[in-house]
Design a protein around this motif. Structure first.
Motif, PDB file in Angstrom:
ATOM      1  N   TYR A  19      10.965 -19.213  45.183  1.00 60.48           N
ATOM      2  CA  TYR A  19      10.482 -17.517  44.479  1.00 60.48           C
ATOM      3  C   TYR A  19      11.290 -16.547  44.376  1.00 60.48           C
ATOM      4  CZ  TYR A  19       8.290 -13.264  42.357  1.00 60.48           C
ATOM      5  OH  TYR A  19       8.296 -12.140  41.643  1.00 60.48           O
ATOM      6  N   VAL A  20      11.970 -15.691  44.109  1.00 62.82           N
ATOM      7  CA  VAL A  20      12.976 -14.667  44.960  1.00 62.82           C
ATOM      8  C   VAL A  20      12.637 -13.304  43.403  1.00 62.82           C
ATOM      9  CG1 VAL A  20      14.621 -13.268  45.597  1.00 62.82           C
ATOM     10  CG2 VAL A  20      14.459 -16.203  46.064  1.00 62.82           C
ATOM     11  N   PRO A  21      11.932 -12.139  44.285  1.00 61.16           N
ATOM     12  CA  PRO A  21      11.679 -11.110  43.302  1.00 61.16           C
ATOM     13  C   PRO A  21      12.594 -10.838  43.141  1.00 61.16           C
ATOM     14  CG  PRO A  21       9.497 -11.291  45.052  1.00 61.16           C
ATOM     15  CD  PRO A  21      11.115 -12.791  45.302  1.00 61.16           C
ATOM     16  N   SER A  22      13.095  -9.732  42.110  1.00 57.96           N
ATOM     17  CA  SER A  22      13.870  -8.800  41.967  1.00 57.96           C
ATOM     18  C   SER A  22      14.774  -8.034  42.743  1.00 57.96           C
ATOM     19  CB  SER A  22      14.061  -8.631  40.850  1.00 57.96           C
ATOM     20  OG  SER A  22      15.292  -6.619  40.038  1.00 57.96           O
ATOM     21  N   GLY A  23      16.380  -8.087  43.167  1.00 53.51           N
ATOM     22  CA  GLY A  23      16.479  -7.718  44.590  1.00 53.51           C
ATOM     23  C   GLY A  23      16.282  -8.014  45.800  1.00 53.51           C
ATOM     24  N   GLN A  24      15.507  -8.521  46.120  1.00 56.17           N
ATOM     25  CA  GLN A  24      15.152  -9.387  47.345  1.00 56.17           C
ATOM     26  C   GLN A  24      15.519 -10.758  47.514  1.00 56.17           C
ATOM     27  OE1 GLN A  24      10.609  -8.971  48.943  1.00 56.17           O
ATOM     28  NE2 GLN A  24      10.249  -7.837  46.249  1.00 56.17           N
TER      29      GLN A  24
ATOM     30  N   GLU B 118      22.103 -24.160  44.227  1.00 51.68           N
ATOM     31  CA  GLU B 118      21.702 -23.174  45.144  1.00 51.68           C
ATOM     32  C   GLU B 118      22.182 -22.276  43.725  1.00 51.68           C
ATOM     33  OE1 GLU B 118      23.849 -22.039  48.691  1.00 51.68           O
ATOM     34  OE2 GLU B 118      25.356 -21.538  47.521  1.00 51.68           O
ATOM     35  N   ALA B 119      21.868 -20.806  43.678  1.00 48.33           N
ATOM     36  CA  ALA B 119      21.695 -19.653  42.628  1.00 48.33           C
ATOM     37  C   ALA B 119      22.291 -18.653  43.431  1.00 48.33           C
ATOM     38  CB  ALA B 119      20.363 -19.967  41.305  1.00 48.33           C
ATOM     39  N   VAL B 120      23.135 -17.955  43.121  1.00 46.24           N
ATOM     40  CA  VAL B 120      23.797 -17.010  44.304  1.00 46.24           C
ATOM     41  C   VAL B 120      24.636 -16.433  42.986  1.00 46.24           C
ATOM     42  CG1 VAL B 120      25.629 -15.271  45.499  1.00 46.24           C
ATOM     43  CG2 VAL B 120      24.719 -18.285  45.678  1.00 46.24           C
ATOM     44  N   LEU B 121      23.749 -14.336  43.518  1.00 46.99           N
ATOM     45  CA  LEU B 121      24.420 -13.873  42.180  1.00 46.99           C
ATOM     46  C   LEU B 121      25.959 -12.423  42.763  1.00 46.99           C
ATOM     47  CD1 LEU B 121      23.951 -11.446  39.682  1.00 46.99           C
ATOM     48  CD2 LEU B 121      22.555 -10.211  41.363  1.00 46.99           C
ATOM     49  N   VAL B 122      26.639 -12.989  42.057  1.00 45.51           N
ATOM     50  CA  VAL B 122      27.879 -11.977  42.638  1.00 45.51           C
ATOM     51  C   VAL B 122      28.346 -10.737  42.408  1.00 45.51           C
ATOM     52  CG1 VAL B 122      29.676 -12.584  43.302  1.00 45.51           C
ATOM     53  CG2 VAL B 122      28.668 -14.829  43.040  1.00 45.51           C
ATOM     54  N   THR B 123      28.782  -9.984  42.742  1.00 42.97           N
ATOM     55  CA  THR B 123      28.448  -8.786  42.395  1.00 42.97           C
ATOM     56  C   THR B 123      30.717  -8.549  43.462  1.00 42.97           C
ATOM     57  OG1 THR B 123      26.610  -7.724  42.484  1.00 42.97           O
ATOM     58  CG2 THR B 123      28.016  -5.804  42.801  1.00 42.97           C
ATOM     59  N   LEU B 124      30.815  -7.878  42.116  1.00 45.48           N
ATOM     60  CA  LEU B 124      32.372  -7.233  42.207  1.00 45.48           C
ATOM     61  C   LEU B 124      32.413  -5.872  41.991  1.00 45.48           C
ATOM     62  CD1 LEU B 124      34.915 -10.312  41.000  1.00 45.48           C
ATOM     63  CD2 LEU B 124      33.167  -9.879  43.044  1.00 45.48           C
ATOM     64  N   THR B 125      33.250  -5.294  43.182  1.00 43.52           N
ATOM     65  CA  THR B 125      33.177  -3.638  42.652  1.00 43.52           C
ATOM     66  C   THR B 125      34.212  -3.279  43.439  1.00 43.52           C
ATOM     67  OG1 THR B 125      33.054  -2.829  45.178  1.00 43.52           O
ATOM     68  CG2 THR B 125      30.679  -3.418  43.766  1.00 43.52           C
ATOM     69  N   GLU B 126      33.931  -1.947  42.304  1.00 42.81           N
ATOM     70  CA  GLU B 126      35.959  -1.035  42.833  1.00 42.81           C
ATOM     71  C   GLU B 126      36.628  -1.616  44.174  1.00 42.81           C
ATOM     72  OE1 GLU B 126      33.732   0.882  39.600  1.00 42.81           O
ATOM     73  OE2 GLU B 126      32.647   0.697  41.910  1.00 42.81           O
ATOM     74  N   SER B 127      35.556  -1.527  45.336  1.00 39.37           N
ATOM     75  CA  SER B 127      36.440  -1.884  46.339  1.00 39.37           C
ATOM     76  C   SER B 127      37.038  -3.739  46.753  1.00 39.37           C
ATOM     77  CB  SER B 127      35.746  -2.001  47.295  1.00 39.37           C
ATOM     78  OG  SER B 127      34.133  -2.726  47.701  1.00 39.37           O
ATOM     79  N   SER B 128      36.439  -4.602  45.231  1.00 39.07           N
ATOM     80  CA  SER B 128      36.560  -5.717  45.556  1.00 39.07           C
ATOM     81  C   SER B 128      38.448  -5.680  45.534  1.00 39.07           C
ATOM     82  CB  SER B 128      35.968  -5.966  44.766  1.00 39.07           C
ATOM     83  OG  SER B 128      34.726  -6.392  44.842  1.00 39.07           O
TER      84      SER B 128
ATOM     85  N   GLU C  44      24.424 -12.275  46.522  1.00 39.57           N
ATOM     86  CA  GLU C  44      23.061 -12.250  47.101  1.00 39.57           C
ATOM     87  C   GLU C  44      22.263 -13.624  46.833  1.00 39.57           C
ATOM     88  OE1 GLU C  44      18.858 -10.285  45.022  1.00 39.57           O
ATOM     89  OE2 GLU C  44      20.812  -9.445  44.656  1.00 39.57           O
ATOM     90  N   LEU C  45      21.468 -14.232  47.957  1.00 43.39           N
ATOM     91  CA  LEU C  45      20.954 -15.651  47.555  1.00 43.39           C
ATOM     92  C   LEU C  45      19.676 -15.611  46.617  1.00 43.39           C
ATOM     93  CD1 LEU C  45      21.230 -18.716  47.898  1.00 43.39           C
ATOM     94  CD2 LEU C  45      20.057 -18.653  49.602  1.00 43.39           C
TER      95      LEU C  45
END
Length: 219
Positions: free
Chosen positions: A104-109, A138-148, A125-126
């Motif tokens: 269990y992983v709480p939001s944002g943690q 395995e579940a990962v949240l991937v974020t691509l930003t302007e710097s990517s 973010e794992l």
């Protein structure tokens, strides 16, 4: 005129109802689990007690005791029951209490992890990983930003599901390309070279869920 009765004082108030004791459901014993499974498979197969007893080479009275959890089965009897019901022996043990892994992983943690894309500004973010003896996920949240930047394709064991949450991108797998927008999903064989090829609308956020074989891998 009838005088009004004054409300009871705290001392005169009726005693509250006693607390009710709440019992958590008790997990079935081994005998109860076997009893349930044997009865389930027998009735599903439209077999009477006498039919199954004859198939298994045991008495009807013994089978009745087994189905009512009134006796413990020997390994020989379990093998005969499984053969008579045409199911694996392990099917007769379903329902027995066993410790199962959960993450269990709480939001944002979720834990920030380093992957190949981290050096070009991608954030990983794992959200949890199951690493039992028979499967790994395995579940990962991937974020691509302007710097990517778009980075080279990569490969890993297992099967991966990509679910786009925000933004838009072109995702490549082998020779194929898929334009993905929020709500789109792509399931792929991780052995094929894959990864974002064109970032159409930033920021981009997608969920990557990978089920591995014996050798976990990742981005």
């Amino acid at each position: 005129m009838t005088p009004m009765t004054p409300p009871p004082t705290p001392e005169e108030a009726p005693d509250p109802l006693p607390d009710r004791e709440i019992h958590a459901p008790r997990p079935p014993s081994l005998e109860e689990a076997i009893a349930h499974q044997v009865r389930h498979y027998r009735t599903t197969s439209a077999l009477s007690l006498a039919d199954l007893a004859a198939r298994c080479g045991i008495s009807k009275a013994m089978l009745s005791k087994i189905e009512n959890a009134q006796t413990s089965c020997s390994l020989t009897t379990l093998s005969r029951l499984a053969t008579g019901l045409d199911v694996p022996v392990t099917a007769l043990f379903r329902g027995v209490d066993a410790e199962r892994e959960a993450v269990y992983v709480p939001s944002g943690q979720g834990a920030r992890i380093a992957r190949r894309g981290s050096r070009v500004g991608h954030l990983y973010e794992l959200l949890g990983a199951l690493r039992g003896p028979h499967k790994r996920m395995e579940a990962v949240l991937v974020t691509l930003t302007e710097s990517s930047e778009v980075f080279p394709l990569f490969q890993h064991p297992g099967t991966e599901l990509i679910y786009l949450l925000e933004g838009a991108m072109v995702y490549g797998h082998g020779e194929a390309q898929y334009e993905m927008r929020p709500g789109d999903a792509l399931q792929l064989d991780g052995e094929g070279a894959h990864g974002p090829q064109e970032l159409l609308s930033l920021p981009i956020r997608f969920l990557s869920v990978t089920a591995y074989g014996d050798q976990p891998g990742g981005h």
